[in-house]
Scaffold this active site. Structure first.
Site, PDB file in Angstrom:
ATOM      1  N   CYS A  61       0.835  -1.210   0.000  1.00 34.35           N
ATOM      2  CA  CYS A  61       0.000   0.000   0.000  1.00 34.35           C
ATOM      3  C   CYS A  61       0.875   1.268   0.000  1.00 34.35           C
ATOM      4  O   CYS A  61       1.492   1.550  -1.014  1.00 34.35           O
ATOM      5  CB  CYS A  61      -0.997  -0.072   1.156  1.00 34.35           C
ATOM      6  SG  CYS A  61      -2.441   0.955   0.857  1.00 34.35           S
ATOM      7  N   HIS A 108      -3.223  -5.401   1.446  1.00 27.58           N
ATOM      8  CA  HIS A 108      -2.530  -5.666   2.713  1.00 27.58           C
ATOM      9  C   HIS A 108      -2.462  -7.170   2.974  1.00 27.58           C
ATOM     10  O   HIS A 108      -3.303  -7.703   3.695  1.00 27.58           O
ATOM     11  CB  HIS A 108      -3.270  -4.977   3.869  1.00 27.58           C
ATOM     12  CG  HIS A 108      -3.131  -3.493   3.853  1.00 27.58           C
ATOM     13  ND1 HIS A 108      -2.187  -2.831   4.603  1.00 27.58           N
ATOM     14  CD2 HIS A 108      -3.802  -2.550   3.165  1.00 27.58           C
ATOM     15  CE1 HIS A 108      -2.280  -1.529   4.371  1.00 27.58           C
ATOM     16  NE2 HIS A 108      -3.264  -1.337   3.514  1.00 27.58           N
ATOM     17  N   GLU A 161      -0.685  -8.727   4.903  1.00 28.37           N
ATOM     18  CA  GLU A 161      -0.409  -9.021   6.322  1.00 28.37           C
ATOM     19  C   GLU A 161      -1.678  -9.159   7.154  1.00 28.37           C
ATOM     20  O   GLU A 161      -1.629  -9.708   8.245  1.00 28.37           O
ATOM     21  CB  GLU A 161       0.507  -7.928   6.912  1.00 28.37           C
ATOM     22  CG  GLU A 161      -0.149  -6.576   7.184  1.00 28.37           C
ATOM     23  CD  GLU A 161      -0.315  -5.700   5.939  1.00 28.37           C
ATOM     24  OE1 GLU A 161      -0.082  -6.191   4.809  1.00 28.37           O
ATOM     25  OE2 GLU A 161      -0.700  -4.528   6.114  1.00 28.37           O
TER      26      GLU A 161
HETATM   27  N1  GLN Z   1      -3.421   6.417   0.830  1.00 33.47           N
HETATM   28  C1  GLN Z   1      -2.187   6.125   1.503  1.00 33.47           C
HETATM   29  C2  GLN Z   1      -1.012   6.870   0.883  1.00 33.47           C
HETATM   30  O1  GLN Z   1      -1.155   7.567  -0.061  1.00 33.47           O
HETATM   31  C3  GLN Z   1      -1.893   4.649   1.513  1.00 33.47           C
HETATM   32  C4  GLN Z   1      -2.905   3.913   2.368  1.00 33.47           C
HETATM   33  C5  GLN Z   1      -2.399   2.664   3.009  1.00 33.47           C
HETATM   34  O2  GLN Z   1      -1.193   2.412   3.087  1.00 33.47           O
HETATM   35  N2  GLN Z   1      -3.300   1.884   3.552  1.00 33.47           N
HETATM   36  O3  GLN Z   1       0.083   6.731   1.335  1.00 33.47           O
END
Ligand code: GLN
Length: 195
Positions: free
Chosen positions: A79, A175, A177
């Site tokens: 992410c 994610h 994890e």
């Molecule tokens: N929207 C977040 C960002 O731009 C990422 C979100 C996340 O890691 N769950 O960093």
């Protein structure tokens, strides 16, 4: 035992520790350059990429981390971690930097404001199996170099890649994890053990 660092400046660290323990790795939280020196692989967790970028600079970790990645340190970015590994970011804030380990353009918050969080069953392309994925204000890969291996695409929002691998670096929009499906972490540990 293979020793995997988890960048612990911000984001979800504990879930990665548990996933890595399940696939047989030793883990260490990384907040300083000397801790980074001791690891065979690294996880850059989800969180907020703008904050992780700022904290990397405040903790004087940005340059040492970039140097280790350039040197081939196996890495998994999830992410916000995916955003950190990209060469280019759509929707970055002014001055936001990334580590450039994977030649790809990612779009921050790609799934739209209304979809803060969602779940999907993805096809894991290496073997055609199903992978349950949780997305939280996730990025997707807008475009990537031909050498980047696509591991999964999101079929419901225009088939953008949501898991990719390039050399020693793996990145997921979702994610792994928190789904208790440890195949992505196992890929990282395999790469770190082989090095
Ligand atoms: N929207 C977040 C960002 O731009 C990422 C979100 C996340 O890691 N769950 O960093």
């Amino acid at each position: 035992m293979t020793r995997i660092g988890i960048l612990a400046l911000q984001g979800d660290v504990v879930e990665h520790e548990r996933a890595l323990a399940r696939v047989g790795a030793e883990t260490v939280r990384v907040r300083r350059a000397d801790e980074l020196d001791t690891v065979d692989g690294l996880v850059i967790p989800g969180g907020e990429s703008t904050t992780i970028d700022k904290l990397l600079r405040i903790f004087a970790l940005f340059d040492p981390l970039k140097a280790r990645l350039d040197d081939g340190l196996p890495v998994l970015g999830t992410c916000a971690g995916m955003i950190m590994l990209a060469t280019d970011i759509i929707g970055a804030i002014d001055g936001q930097r990334s580590l450039g380990a994977i030649p790809m353009t990612v779009r921050r918050n790609a799934f739209g404001r209304q979809v803060d969080s969602s779940e999907a069953e993805l096809t894991w392309l290496p073997d055609g199996s199903t992978m349950h994925a949780t997305f939280i204000r996730a990025p997707w890969v807008e475009e990537c170099a031909a050498e980047v291996e696509v591991l999964a695409v999101d079929e419901s929002h225009g088939s953008h890649p949501v898991a990719v691998r390039y050399r020693h670096a793996i990145a997921t929009s979702f994610h792994p994890e928190i789904s208790r499906d440890d195949r992505v972490h196992a890929l990282l540990v395999d790469a770190a053990t082989a090095r």
